[in-house]
Design a protein around this motif. Structure first.
Motif, PDB file in Angstrom:
ATOM      1  N   ILE A   1       0.845  -1.198   0.000  1.00  9.94           N
ATOM      2  CA  ILE A   1       0.000   0.000   0.000  1.00  9.94           C
ATOM      3  C   ILE A   1       0.883   1.252   0.000  1.00  9.94           C
ATOM      4  O   ILE A   1       0.727   2.150  -0.788  1.00  9.94           O
ATOM      5  N   GLU A   2       1.836   1.303   0.941  1.00  9.59           N
ATOM      6  CA  GLU A   2       2.703   2.479   1.062  1.00  9.59           C
ATOM      7  C   GLU A   2       4.156   2.057   0.953  1.00  9.59           C
ATOM      8  O   GLU A   2       4.476   0.886   1.006  1.00  9.59           O
TER       9      GLU A   2
ATOM     10  N   HIS B   1      -7.155  -0.242  -2.231  1.00 12.01           N
ATOM     11  CA  HIS B   1      -6.267  -1.032  -1.368  1.00 12.01           C
ATOM     12  C   HIS B   1      -6.987  -1.472  -0.101  1.00 12.01           C
ATOM     13  O   HIS B   1      -8.095  -1.018   0.202  1.00 12.01           O
ATOM     14  N   GLY B   2      -6.372  -2.354   0.629  1.00 12.54           N
ATOM     15  CA  GLY B   2      -6.999  -3.024   1.772  1.00 12.54           C
ATOM     16  C   GLY B   2      -7.305  -2.147   2.960  1.00 12.54           C
ATOM     17  O   GLY B   2      -8.100  -2.524   3.821  1.00 12.54           O
ATOM     18  N   ARG B   3      -6.697  -0.954   3.044  1.00 14.18           N
ATOM     19  CA  ARG B   3      -6.965  -0.087   4.209  1.00 14.18           C
ATOM     20  C   ARG B   3      -8.184   0.798   4.011  1.00 14.18           C
ATOM     21  O   ARG B   3      -8.577   1.538   4.898  1.00 14.18           O
TER      22      ARG B   3
ATOM     23  N   THR C   1     -12.200   1.553   3.540  1.00 16.86           N
ATOM     24  CA  THR C   1     -13.388   0.931   4.138  1.00 16.86           C
ATOM     25  C   THR C   1     -14.126   0.143   3.043  1.00 16.86           C
ATOM     26  O   THR C   1     -13.963   0.431   1.849  1.00 16.86           O
TER      27      THR C   1
ATOM     28  N   LYS D   1     -14.150   0.955  -1.041  1.00 18.94           N
ATOM     29  CA  LYS D   1     -13.739  -0.041  -2.056  1.00 18.94           C
ATOM     30  C   LYS D   1     -14.858  -0.248  -3.067  1.00 18.94           C
ATOM     31  O   LYS D   1     -14.623  -0.277  -4.278  1.00 18.94           O
TER      32      LYS D   1
ATOM     33  N   THR E   1      -3.992  -3.030  -4.918  1.00 23.30           N
ATOM     34  CA  THR E   1      -3.298  -4.174  -4.325  1.00 23.30           C
ATOM     35  C   THR E   1      -4.144  -5.399  -4.682  1.00 23.30           C
ATOM     36  O   THR E   1      -5.053  -5.307  -5.497  1.00 23.30           O
TER      37      THR E   1
END
Length: 683
Positions: A478-479, A509-511, A513, A517, A535
């Protein structure tokens, strides 16, 4: 019946104090049985070799004599001790780090056995273990077991305690395999096999001990799974679906395509199970885009036409909406109602849906884990379908199943599982495989390029998007990370937005909410976003027919099965599709993965290679899937033993002697202890 080793606490072994017992508990060792089955993961070889046999970098044991004066050097609180040795007829240097006390013991002509890493260029050995022959500790000439230990439990202590345990309780180790199997494979006794694994005389004996215990682990697992099926198949009352062939044919004829031969075969298998009086528990596995959803629709249609309700549980909201749309389109002409239940369905809408479901006014509900909440009730649940089942925990799947009276269960996965793994993980299920692709499915061309060719890749992006198509760019992080020099989604999103100012570039990405998404995926689905930087959250089942290009950055960081799942996100429409793997792998495994992906687009072949490269653990999270954790067996290396054990277990259960003969009493007791006779479904 005698004393059972699993009823004797480990503190009964001489030398295990209360404190040591607590430390052993941390390793899962509570009883004498646990300790004796706490096997080493490798052996240190203390059998002396000649220097002429040893290659540079080898770990080896040498018998030598001290011929030089030991030299001790100290630097910054650390020390290095060097001494000239001779192992006839070669002279070399032995070096110890931070063991200055050894100097006093290195007297001229004293014989020593040293183990360490041989450096051919320096003609030296870095000592990791040593023993003087005039006061030997018994390591010389042996294979010493190496255990997984830590904290205050040392290798020396655990070796000593296991040896003590074998001396005190070795005679109580019971035989569990019947004489017929021991004779068939010429196995050593269980007692000797366990002792041998801990203290092998030589490599061959150690292998024989392991061979016996690996077979036993796999055989007992298969016996448990198959006994469950034998005992419960005839007596577990399930839902009997009464739909006739003509009704099903009517639905199949309404589909805008013809079923493949593989789909027709699987359709018959599913309908046969549904009409039988026992509970269906079937796994439907098929490659990406092989047409599993259509078979789920046929099963749900047959359920409703038999007077029951159906549920389809999927891992994400966007996937639930996708299934909802496609099922509604298929079922509308037949008057079958479909509802959607996800975390986003709230308030009045949710209350109405739950009431319709409970009163039987709603035929099929599609949803996420929202389906298993306590206030969800069915009038008559007859079929549960779970998609991408390894995304759900075992408990989540069983809660949904308990909302009906033993409904039929159809589990779908797009991770094509090699037969070896399928019969192990899903041994209690019937497995249906879709190995054929639907007609007209566009093949995906896969290329592997080095990062320095990224400019050419971007030209391909430009070409596809100019033609009205869409593209994915996938990266592992992600980062930015200091530890891994890999492309990250946030940086890549900025770069792509600058490179393609005329296109809308999205980020996923997975972070984020679930709501965020879903918003991004909806925009991508409707072509408001042309280029999606993401991701691996796009891996599961999202269907965007207009997407024709999948670019995977640092592709060597992903497993093969995951790469194949990502590749399956494109090629879902009518247009030519491409997958570009951007990677410069440093490892042999990384290069093998890239080659495998460009060699084949057959998911079963890809997963077979993945199993070889990574082992089975990466197909599923172990806790999620019920994948058994064996102490010794390795499903990749021991797959032939696994298949043999399965066949032997099946053969034995057919034999009437199994249920009466004294020779099989230990196996019947084992099944009793495993509660196989209780009739609960193994999930």
């Amino acid at each position: 019946m005698g004393i059972s080793l699993d009823s004797i606490e480990v503190k009964q072994i001489n030398g295990v104090s209360a404190q040591k017992q607590n430390e052993l508990h941390a390793f899962g060792v509570f009883t004498v049985k646990d300790l004796l089955e706490y096997y080493p993961f490798r052996y240190d070889d203390f059998r002396p070799r000649s220097l002429s046999e040893i290659k540079h970098g080898d770990k080896a044991t040498l018998v030598a004599k001290v011929i030089g004066i030991p030299v001790l050097q100290r630097f910054g609180g650390k020390s290095r001790l060097s001494c000239k040795m001779v192992a006839e007829p070669w002279m070399f240097t032995a070096t110890w780090f931070n063991q200055h006390y050894v100097r006093e013991q290195l007297t001229a002509q004293r014989e020593i056995v040293i183990t360490g890493k041989w450096d051919q260029k320096r003609n030296a050995i870095t000592v990791t273990d040593y023993e003087f022959t005039d006061r030997g500790e018994g390591k010389i000439g042996t294979l010493q077991p190496v255990y997984s230990v830590g904290g205050k439990i040392t290798q020396t202590w655990i070796r000593k305690i296991i040896h003590q345990g074998l001396q005190q309780y070795g005679e109580l180790i019971p035989e569990i395999l019947p004489h017929s199997i021991i004779r068939k494979y010429e196995f050593m006794s269980r007692k000797r096999a366990i002792a041998t694994i801990h203290r092998p005389e030589d490599t061959r004996e150690g292998q024989q001990g392991r061979r016996r215990m690996v077979y036993e682990e796999l055989f007992l697992f298969q016996l448990k799974v198959q006994a469950f099926r034998v005992l419960n198949r005839g007596r577990m009352d399930g839902v009997v679906h009464t739909v006739d062939n003509a009704t099903v044919r009517q639905f199949v004829r309404s589909l805008p395509f013809e079923l493949t031969d593989a789909q027709k075969r699987v359709e018959l298998e599913i309908l046969q199970d549904m009409r039988s009086p026992y509970c269906m528990n079937r796994l439907l596995q098929g490659d990406v885009g092989s047409g599993k959803t259509v078979l789920a629709a046929i099963a749900l249609y047959a359920t409703v036409k038999s007077g029951f309700q159906g549920a389809l549980m999927v891992p994400t909201e966007i996937l639930a909406e996708q299934h909802m749309r496609s099922l509604t389109k298929m079922f509308e002409p037949f008057g079958i109602t479909v509802g959607l239940l996800t975390g986003s369905v709230t308030g009045r809408k949710r209350k109405d849906l739950l009431a319709s479901l409970q009163m039987g006014m709603l035929d099929i509900v599609v949803g996420t884990h929202a389906l298993i909440q306590e206030d969800v009730f069915f009038r008559g649940l007859g079929m549960v379908v779970t998609d991408e089942q390894h995304r759900f925990g075992v408990n989540q799947r069983s809660i949904l199943r308990r909302k009906g009276y033993n409904p039929d269960v159809l589990t779908m996965t797009a991770t094509p599982i090699p037969r070896t793994l399928a019969i192990t993980v899903f041994g209690d299920m019937d497995v249906s495989t879709l190995s054929e692709r639907p007609k007209g499915r566009v093949p995906i061309m896969t290329y592997w390029v080095k990062p320095d060719l990224m400019e050419r890749v971007l030209k391909l992006v430009n070409r596809e998007v100019d033609q009205g198509r869409q593209a994915y760019l996938i990266c592992p992080l992600i980062e930015e990370s200091e530890k891994l020099d890999v492309q990250n989604a946030i940086d890549l999103h900025i770069q792509m937005s600058q490179a393609f100012p005329h296109y809308k570039v999205g980020l996923l990405h997975g972070r984020m909410t679930p709501g965020e998404k879903d918003e991004v995926m909806r925009a991508f689905y409707s072509n408001e976003i042309q280029l999606l930087v993401s991701t691996t959250v796009v891996e599961v089942g999202v269907d965007v027919p207009n997407a024709t290009l999948m670019i995977i950055m640092d592709a060597d960081r992903f497993g093969l099965s995951q790469l194949h799942q990502l590749r399956g996100r494109v090629g879902r429409g009518q247009h030519a599709s491409f997958c570009v793997l951007v990677a410069d792998p440093k490892s042999e495994i990384g290069r093998e993965r890239m080659t495998a992906m460009t060699d084949t687009d057959d998911g079963f072949e890809v997963s077979r290679r993945d199993l070889e490269l990574r082992g089975p653990g990466d197909f599923f999270g172990t806790k999620q899937s019920g994948l058994p954790e064996f102490r010794l067996a390795d499903m990749t290396a021991d797959f032939e033993v696994l298949e043999q054990a399965r066949d032997d277990a099946a053969e034995l259960l057919k034999d009437t002697d199994f249920w009466t003969s004294a020779d099989y009493a230990p196996l019947r007791n084992y099944l009793q202890n495993e509660q196989i006779f209780q009739g609960d479904i193994i999930d």
